[in-house]
Design a protein around this motif. Sequence first.
Motif, short mmCIF file in Angstrom:
data_model
loop_
_atom_site.label_atom_id
_atom_site.label_comp_id
_atom_site.label_asym_id
_atom_site.label_seq_id
_atom_site.Cartn_x
_atom_site.Cartn_y
_atom_site.Cartn_z
N ALA A 165 -9.22 6.26 15.71
CA ALA A 165 -7.59 6.33 15.94
C ALA A 165 -6.81 5.25 15.69
O ALA A 165 -5.83 5.18 15.04
CB ALA A 165 -7.42 7.02 17.39
N ILE A 166 -7.39 3.82 16.04
CA ILE A 166 -6.66 2.73 16.00
C ILE A 166 -6.63 2.43 14.43
O ILE A 166 -5.72 1.78 13.97
CB ILE A 166 -7.35 1.58 16.60
N LYS A 167 -7.73 2.57 13.99
CA LYS A 167 -8.15 2.19 12.41
C LYS A 167 -6.92 3.09 11.54
O LYS A 167 -6.45 2.72 10.82
CB LYS A 167 -9.44 2.50 12.08
N ALA A 188 -1.78 3.53 8.65
CA ALA A 188 -0.56 4.01 8.21
C ALA A 188 0.52 2.69 8.27
O ALA A 188 1.59 2.71 7.42
CB ALA A 188 -0.18 4.78 9.30
N LEU A 189 0.26 1.81 9.02
CA LEU A 189 1.13 0.68 9.29
C LEU A 189 1.00 0.12 7.56
O LEU A 189 1.92 -0.56 7.21
CB LEU A 189 0.74 -0.55 10.09
N ARG A 190 -0.35 -0.26 7.27
CA ARG A 190 -0.44 -0.82 5.79
C ARG A 190 0.34 -0.03 5.04
O ARG A 190 0.77 -0.78 3.76
CB ARG A 190 -1.83 -1.00 5.76
N VAL A 191 -0.01 1.33 4.68
CA VAL A 191 0.96 1.97 3.63
C VAL A 191 2.41 1.83 3.75
O VAL A 191 2.82 1.37 2.92
CB VAL A 191 0.60 3.62 3.83
N PHE A 192 3.21 1.71 5.04
CA PHE A 192 4.41 1.56 5.30
C PHE A 192 4.66 0.26 4.64
O PHE A 192 5.67 -0.02 3.94
CB PHE A 192 4.61 1.72 6.68
N TYR A 193 4.02 -0.79 5.21
CA TYR A 193 4.37 -2.35 4.84
C TYR A 193 4.10 -2.43 3.33
O TYR A 193 4.98 -3.18 2.52
CB TYR A 193 3.64 -3.28 5.53
N ILE A 248 3.85 10.29 12.28
CA ILE A 248 3.48 10.17 13.84
C ILE A 248 3.21 8.68 14.24
O ILE A 248 3.52 8.31 15.20
CB ILE A 248 2.53 11.45 14.51
N ASP A 249 2.26 8.03 13.55
CA ASP A 249 1.74 6.95 13.75
C ASP A 249 2.79 5.69 13.53
O ASP A 249 3.02 4.85 14.46
CB ASP A 249 0.74 6.33 13.00
N ALA A 282 0.90 -6.66 7.88
CA ALA A 282 -0.24 -5.79 8.16
C ALA A 282 -1.22 -5.95 7.20
O ALA A 282 -2.44 -5.76 7.57
CB ALA A 282 0.55 -4.08 7.92
N GLU A 283 -0.91 -6.85 6.01
CA GLU A 283 -2.11 -6.89 5.07
C GLU A 283 -3.12 -8.13 5.65
O GLU A 283 -4.19 -8.16 5.29
CB GLU A 283 -1.63 -7.45 3.97
N LYS A 284 -2.69 -8.79 6.71
CA LYS A 284 -3.29 -9.85 7.16
C LYS A 284 -4.30 -9.45 8.34
O LYS A 284 -4.96 -10.45 8.93
CB LYS A 284 -2.27 -11.09 7.45
N VAL A 285 -3.94 -8.37 8.85
CA VAL A 285 -4.72 -7.77 10.23
C VAL A 285 -5.94 -7.08 9.68
O VAL A 285 -5.89 -6.08 8.87
CB VAL A 285 -3.91 -6.88 10.82
N ASP A 286 -7.17 -7.47 9.99
CA ASP A 286 -8.30 -6.97 9.70
C ASP A 286 -8.36 -5.70 10.36
O ASP A 286 -7.97 -5.28 11.56
CB ASP A 286 -9.54 -7.88 10.34
#
Length: 351
Positions: A109-111, A116-121, A49-50, A135-139
């Motif tokens: 929710a944003i976290k 989800a994006l971190r797992v994906f990337y 969903i995310d 995604a790894e570079k975003v705190d």
Amino acid sequence: MANEYTNDINIKNTISLRDILAELPSYVKVVFRGIENKASSRTRLGYAIDIKTFYNFLCSECPQFRGRKPIDITLDDISRLEAEDIEEYLEYLKYYEKNGKIYTNGEQAIKRKLSALRVFYAYLYKNNRISSNPAEKVDMPKIHGKTITRLDINEIADFLDAVEYGDHLTEHQQAYHAKTKVRDLAILTLMLGTGIRVSECVGIDLNDVDFNNGRVKVTRKGGYESYVYFGDEVTAALTDYFEERKHIEPVSGHENALFLSSQRKRMSVRSVEMLVKKYSEGVIPMKHITPHKLRSTYGTELYRETGDIYLVADVLGHSDVNTTRKHYADMDEDRRRSVRNRVQLREKRDN
């Protein structure tokens, strides 16, 4: 082995997951096949969903993708995105409009969506599908602590009295109360007396309850099974309900379910949420009580009695004790404050 209820939920989640993935590029499906053994069906559905929300953002808000559909976004497109693009996405999530409806997301929710994006990337990068991982570079966003709502001792008694005697119910609610009070008292006493999640509660089968050893088998988040022990008050409430349950003929397919609805089907999570709301509104109007608040109440009382955060984490089924510690940090503060005068530096002198 997962019980009937858990299997049904997994099937429903799997069907919903496939529907979402059908709208996304084929390499996204590869990612979800890759994490299948590492995440529950519920977690994978949440991730999907995310991820779909992220692709919708790209197509609606990013000039280079505007006019395209999510399924048309290639791996090369994804690999060219930078950390700044993901940060823009997180900012967008705070408030956006879609199909005439306004959506907002808080810190949690944003976290979750960034997770989800971190797992994906991470999967794509690890498997050499992309050359960088923005995604790894975003705190991760900072989560500001919120006061944990729990029931006080007197509120627990008032709440259970309302369940047993129908105190503060409307006339319409009173009409049904006699038919369901034994079941309702069993459900809510069990939740308050063990700290189990509402999803764990509705998933209990008849043969999961072991009165000889004072325990019930539940299916935890992640799909593993665990025994949770209960005391005399829970035993009494469950015994009364088991006697009533013998005389109910369940609908086909729901024969094994412990807690049955008025339609003689397994109780749903939503049904229990509405039960908690119905009984709490009249006696605890100043607090918004949910099934999770009952869980927090049990955890609080257990920690007060034992002072053992590891035991509380184990009983509540937390995979990480830091999750437990975060919820009960204020009690640690109380404990530290209570011993402030225990250490005496100098002997008091008589004047």
